[in-house]
Design an enzyme around this catalytic site. Structure first.
Site, mmCIF file in Angstrom:
data_model
loop_
_atom_site.group_PDB
_atom_site.id
_atom_site.type_symbol
_atom_site.label_atom_id
_atom_site.label_comp_id
_atom_site.label_asym_id
_atom_site.label_seq_id
_atom_site.Cartn_x
_atom_site.Cartn_y
_atom_site.Cartn_z
ATOM 1 N N CYS A 1 -16.515 -9.725 4.971
ATOM 2 C CA CYS A 1 -15.892 -8.462 4.584
ATOM 3 C C CYS A 1 -14.596 -8.724 3.829
ATOM 4 O O CYS A 1 -13.771 -9.547 4.256
ATOM 5 C CB CYS A 1 -15.611 -7.613 5.820
ATOM 6 S SG CYS A 1 -15.030 -5.937 5.431
ATOM 7 N N CYS B 1 -19.505 -7.027 2.793
ATOM 8 C CA CYS B 1 -18.889 -5.757 3.141
ATOM 9 C C CYS B 1 -17.541 -5.656 2.429
ATOM 10 O O CYS B 1 -16.897 -6.678 2.176
ATOM 11 C CB CYS B 1 -18.703 -5.669 4.661
ATOM 12 S SG CYS B 1 -17.837 -4.195 5.258
ATOM 13 N N CYS C 1 -0.056 4.995 6.934
ATOM 14 C CA CYS C 1 -0.761 4.796 8.200
ATOM 15 C C CYS C 1 0.206 4.160 9.203
ATOM 16 O O CYS C 1 0.746 3.069 8.957
ATOM 17 C CB CYS C 1 -1.976 3.911 8.014
ATOM 18 S SG CYS C 1 -3.128 4.485 6.731
ATOM 19 N N ARG D 1 -18.700 -2.983 17.225
ATOM 20 C CA ARG D 1 -17.885 -4.178 17.008
ATOM 21 C C ARG D 1 -16.623 -4.164 17.862
ATOM 22 O O ARG D 1 -15.830 -3.222 17.827
ATOM 23 C CB ARG D 1 -17.500 -4.300 15.532
ATOM 24 C CG ARG D 1 -16.682 -5.568 15.229
ATOM 25 C CD ARG D 1 -16.519 -5.802 13.753
ATOM 26 N NE ARG D 1 -17.813 -6.019 13.143
ATOM 27 C CZ ARG D 1 -18.230 -5.406 12.035
ATOM 28 N NH1 ARG D 1 -17.457 -4.532 11.436
ATOM 29 N NH2 ARG D 1 -19.418 -5.670 11.551
ATOM 30 N N CYS E 1 -19.993 1.476 7.824
ATOM 31 C CA CYS E 1 -19.219 0.887 8.919
ATOM 32 C C CYS E 1 -18.006 1.788 9.139
ATOM 33 O O CYS E 1 -17.149 1.896 8.264
ATOM 34 C CB CYS E 1 -18.795 -0.536 8.557
ATOM 35 S SG CYS E 1 -17.725 -1.334 9.777
ATOM 36 N N CYS F 1 0.832 -1.199 0.000
ATOM 37 C CA CYS F 1 0.000 0.000 0.000
ATOM 38 C C CYS F 1 0.872 1.256 0.000
ATOM 39 O O CYS F 1 1.857 1.332 0.743
ATOM 40 C CB CYS F 1 -0.916 -0.006 1.225
ATOM 41 S SG CYS F 1 -2.037 1.417 1.281
ATOM 42 N N CYS G 1 -0.133 0.423 10.333
ATOM 43 C CA CYS G 1 -0.445 -0.624 9.354
ATOM 44 C C CYS G 1 0.786 -1.333 8.783
ATOM 45 O O CYS G 1 1.638 -0.700 8.149
ATOM 46 C CB CYS G 1 -1.255 -0.029 8.206
ATOM 47 S SG CYS G 1 -1.825 -1.290 7.041
#
Length: 345
Positions: free
Chosen positions: A108, A140, A68, A272, A200, A64, A71
């Site tokens: 998801c 999702c 972040c 969640r 979400c 990616c 991550c």
């Protein structure tokens, strides 16, 4: 000690005008009082014996371009994550079938993209959505930023929900991510909502943020034009090679405060209990459920970080006498509700 919070009816209409001070007063209230109030609100709007079981699959891992800080999939960090291209549709549908057989009602799919691009990979994701939807599961995706037309294509393919977390408060956001803005995230949530897809959105605690930052994130979520239907509360799982690798584990009481406050101010949302469960005991998870959590991710991995396996969760459900929530419950049977008298909130 008497609470300084006002007396409210738990059956009140949903509010989108919460102030930070109001949310802060709830968040900072005595923890046992907070759990009691949240548990009462939870029972007003949900069946307390039900927990939604979701499965999360990384359909495209690593590489990616974003930064972040939490991550391990960011290409710039040196972690043990192995990059793999987008999975084939058949592989994903097989995984969804196994998840359904194990008791998951929501599936998801996550891709390590900054944003969706209109190309063959997106076409393949649309085929995945169609296939999972045909199984009777809530499908999702979490794919990064979306345009309005891309959100509509996902909706037309049968997408039920889209995950796009705020991660933290607007004030602290720049300390965690520089490759997209807070407004970028809110814009994507707007495209998702406009397309008629369930939203979400939640965040992560334990990244070095203050309690005021946590309150700020909850304030943003609860003052959206419509509350998210699902609010994930994640405890940071520090990964070696990321900037946050040395962060200390957040305590269960910090998770409880976030979950309980989210439950009170967004009473109809699925809250969640997400990343971080692998470090929690049965008793700690039970506290979170008591405080209003009613959704988990199942399986032994959340994208790239560890998670309790199906056997552990099966034992958890048996011990706590809770059962999986069926798919599309809001649409098919409505939510169970237990009426309470007016109580001090």
């Amino acid at each position: 000690m008497t609470s300084n919070l006002p007396t409210l009816d738990v059956a009140q209409e949903l509010r989108n005008d919460w102030t930070r001070d109001e949310i802060g007063a709830i968040y900072n209230s005595p923890v046992l009082d907070l759990i009691y109030r949240a548990a009462t609100v939870h029972r007003q709007h949900h069946d307390p014996q039900e927990v939604q079981v979701c499965t999360l699959l990384s359909v495209k891992t690593g590489g990616c371009p974003e930064d972040c800080a939490y991550c391990p999939q960011a290409a710039r960090y040196h972690t043990n994550v192995k990059v793999h291209k987008l999975l084939e549709v058949g592989e994903v549908l097989e995984a969804a079938s196994r998840a359904k057989a194990s008791g998951s009602s929501r599936f998801c799919m996550g891709a390590a993209w900054r944003e969706v691009r209109d190309n063959k990979d997106f076409d393949k994701v649309l085929d995945m959505v169609r296939g999972v939807n045909a199984m009777g599961m809530e499908v999702c995706c979490t794919l990064g930023m979306l345009t309005d037309s891309q959100a509509q294509k996902l909706k037309d393919a049968g997408l039920y929900a889209y995950n796009h977390n705020l991660d933290t408060s607007e004030e602290y956001y720049g300390d965690i991510i520089s490759t997209r803005t807070y407004d970028d995230r809110l814009e994507t949530l707007g495209h998702v909502r406009q397309a008629g897809i369930s939203v979400c959105s939640g965040g992560i605690i334990g990244m070095g943020e203050s309690h005021n930052d946590r309150i700020g994130m909850l304030h943003t979520l609860s003052t959206l034009p419509e509350h998210p239907e699902s609010v994930p509360v994640n405890a940071l799982v520090p990964v070696e090679g990321t900037p946050l690798e040395d962060q200390e584990r957040v305590s269960v009481w910090e998770m409880v405060r976030m979950i309980a406050t989210a439950r009170i101010i967004m009473p109809k949302a699925m809250v969640r209990l997400s990343a971080g469960r692998v470090r929690m005991s049965t008793e700690e998870q039970a506290l979170c459920f008591l405080a209003g959590a009613n959704s988990i991710f199942a399986g032994d991995k959340l994208l790239t970080t560890p998670n309790p396996g199906d056997d552990a969760d099966g034992q958890l459900f048996q011990t706590l006498n809770i059962r999986p929530r069926e798919a599309f419950k809001n649409e098919s049977t409505g939510q169970a509700a237990v009426k309470f008298e007016q109580i001090p909130l």
